[in-house]
Design an enzyme around this catalytic site. Structure first.
Site, short mmCIF file in Angstrom:
data_model
loop_
_atom_site.label_atom_id
_atom_site.label_comp_id
_atom_site.label_asym_id
_atom_site.label_seq_id
_atom_site.Cartn_x
_atom_site.Cartn_y
_atom_site.Cartn_z
N SER A 164 0.81 -1.23 0.00
CA SER A 164 0.00 0.00 0.00
C SER A 164 0.84 1.27 0.00
O SER A 164 0.33 2.34 -0.33
CB SER A 164 -0.92 0.01 1.22
N ASP A 208 -3.16 7.80 8.38
CA ASP A 208 -4.32 7.05 8.86
C ASP A 208 -3.99 5.96 9.88
O ASP A 208 -4.82 5.10 10.14
CB ASP A 208 -5.08 6.43 7.67
N HIS A 244 -0.43 4.37 7.09
CA HIS A 244 0.11 5.00 5.89
C HIS A 244 0.48 6.45 6.17
O HIS A 244 -0.02 7.06 7.13
CB HIS A 244 -0.92 4.89 4.76
#
Ligand SMILES: *[C@@H]1O[C@H](CO)[C@@H](O)[C@H](O)[C@H]1NC(C)=O
Ligand SMILES: *[C@@H]1O[C@H](CO)[C@@H](O)[C@H](O)[C@H]1NC(C)=O
Ligand SMILES: *[C@@H]1O[C@H](CO)[C@@H](O)[C@H](O)[C@H]1NC(C)=O
Ligand SMILES: *[C@@H]1O[C@H](CO)[C@@H](O)[C@H](O)[C@H]1NC(C)=O
Length: 380
Positions: A44, A343, A346
């Site tokens: 990610s 978040d 990330h």
């Protein structure tokens, strides 16, 4: 030669910094871009849209909704951040467009493809299935990404190894960027009977097979990101006891784990450098870049090192895995650029920008990124 390459990179980077009003791929530079394309891999931290909400990592289910994407693109792009990622800044610095995700079959792939998948692991998925590690819901691993890469090259006429001239032609002009991979492997096994050492061994074995395959295919210019100081992520901070802290204030045991992982990666890279002298393999030291920022955050413009910009619960971390960024109770900070973390897992665009500058212009690539560029320019 070195001097002119250096000034070239400086020029490209200067454009990146000062002409932020539009896509830099269209900024006119008197030189043509050093690479025709970039192929990127990872999780990610690098995924530019292969994953969407329903298929992504558990807990981060709102990537397809605001406030994801609010900073630069002004709409969600399925990037796990408020804006651009390290790979986006790399593309800008090389005067190439942002990489389309492999899964977008209508995108123009002539300037590169991004194979990174959020939630993906270094170790093949069936290992997690066999061990009932249900946190891993992402079937794609680094092996999947390698298969996708092979398919993409086959569609361009490269069917074998570097002995085939078509493969050589493509890879001579390609930058291979291996973003973070392996962090999920550790995260999915927290609290299980599988030891971190087992994960490290299997992850390194998988990574080694991947790199070997890339090099045999003829990859010549490769950047490998290490893991960041993962003990500083709010997810790690809320899971570990308060006593498990290092001098940075981060979770000591977790940070040591990613540090040890990186040492093993670097040893493998060194070995490959000897075996494949025609290739340049650069190690991008994410751990020390992250650490350097954490111990002097204000110098880099950050006011919050640990608190998420987007999350629920306030407190020191403003993070709740079961009410993460984008959920009904989450709030978003006014100025994400002042936050390291977006978040809970990330990072913000602001952080990715600082880290990419440290890789491309700073001291955190070994050998330096402009050495890789100079090798490329010398080879014509
Ligand atoms: C795929 O790429 C095309 C061309 O860039 C773009 O118009 C389209 O929105 C993309 N599709 C998705 C689902 O992102
Ligand atoms: C996984 O779960 C199944 C069914 O509950 C069980 O039979 C098996 O022993 C478990 N495997 C491991 C490695 O825990
Ligand atoms: C590529 O080379 C490796 C070893 O050099 C070999 O094992 C593999 O079969 C080759 N692959 C192809 C598709 O030729
Ligand atoms: C933090 O940054 C300041 C300003 O650049 C510098 O003087 C100081 O040495 C740095 N401290 C550390 C620990 O790196």
């Amino acid at each position: 030669m070195m001097v002119s390459c250096r000034s070239f990179l400086w020029q490209v980077v200067a454009l990146t910094i000062f002409l932020v009003s539009g896509p830099l791929s269209s900024a006119s530079t008197p030189h043509s871009p050093p690479f025709r394309r970039i192929y990127a891999f990872g999780d990610s931290y690098t995924d530019t849209g292969n994953t969407q909400s329903a298929t992504g990592p558990t807990g981060f289910n709102y990537v397809s909704s605001p406030p994801y994407g609010s900073t630069f693109f002004h709409h969600p792009t399925n990037r796990y951040s408020d804006g651009r990622l390290v790979i986006d800044f790399v593309a800008e610095a090389l005067s190439l467009p942002y990489l389309p995700p492999y899964r977008n079959h209508t995108a123009d792939v002539s300037k590169g493809v991004n194979f990174a998948v959020a939630g993906s692991t270094a170790i093949p998925h069936d290992f997690f299935v066999r061990n009932n590690l249900t946190f891993d819901i992402t079937p794609e691993s680094l092996q999947t990404q390698l298969q996708w890469f092979n398919k993409a090259l086959e569609s361009q006429g490269c069917r074998g190894n570097l002995t085939k001239s078509k493969c050589r032609e493509i890879l001579d002009d390609s930058l291979i960027w291996v973003g973070e991979i392996g962090a999920n492997d550790y995260a999915y096994t927290v609290g299980s009977s599988v030891s971190a050492k087992t994960i490290q061994n299997l992850a390194i074995e998988s990574f080694t097979g991947f790199l070997q395959a890339m090099l045999e295919k003829g990859a010549k210019y490769i950047v490998v990101q290490g893991l960041p100081q993962t003990g500083c992520l709010p997810l790690a901070m809320v899971l570990a006891p308060d006593t498990d802290r290092d001098r940075t204030g981060c979770v000591g045991s977790v940070s040591r784990q990613s540090y040890a992982h990186n040492l093993a990666i670097q040893a493998k890279i060194q070995g490959f450098g000897i075996k494949f002298p025609h290739a340049v393999i650069v190690y991008a030291d994410y751990w020390n870049a992250y650490h350097t920022i954490m111990i002097n955050a204000s110098k880099y413009g950050f006011k919050e090192r640990f608190k998420t910009c987007c999350g629920s619960g306030e407190g020191a971390y403003n993070f709740n895995l079961f009410a993460a960024c984008g959920s009904a109770t989450s709030t978003t900070c006014q100025n994400p650029a002042q936050y390291v973390n977006w978040d809970g897992v990330h990072l913000t665009e602001g952080m990715y920008k600082v880290v990419s500058d440290m890789f491309l212009r700073g001291k955190f690539c070994h050998p330096p990124f402009d050495y890789l560029l100079s090798r490329k320019l010398r080879s014509g």
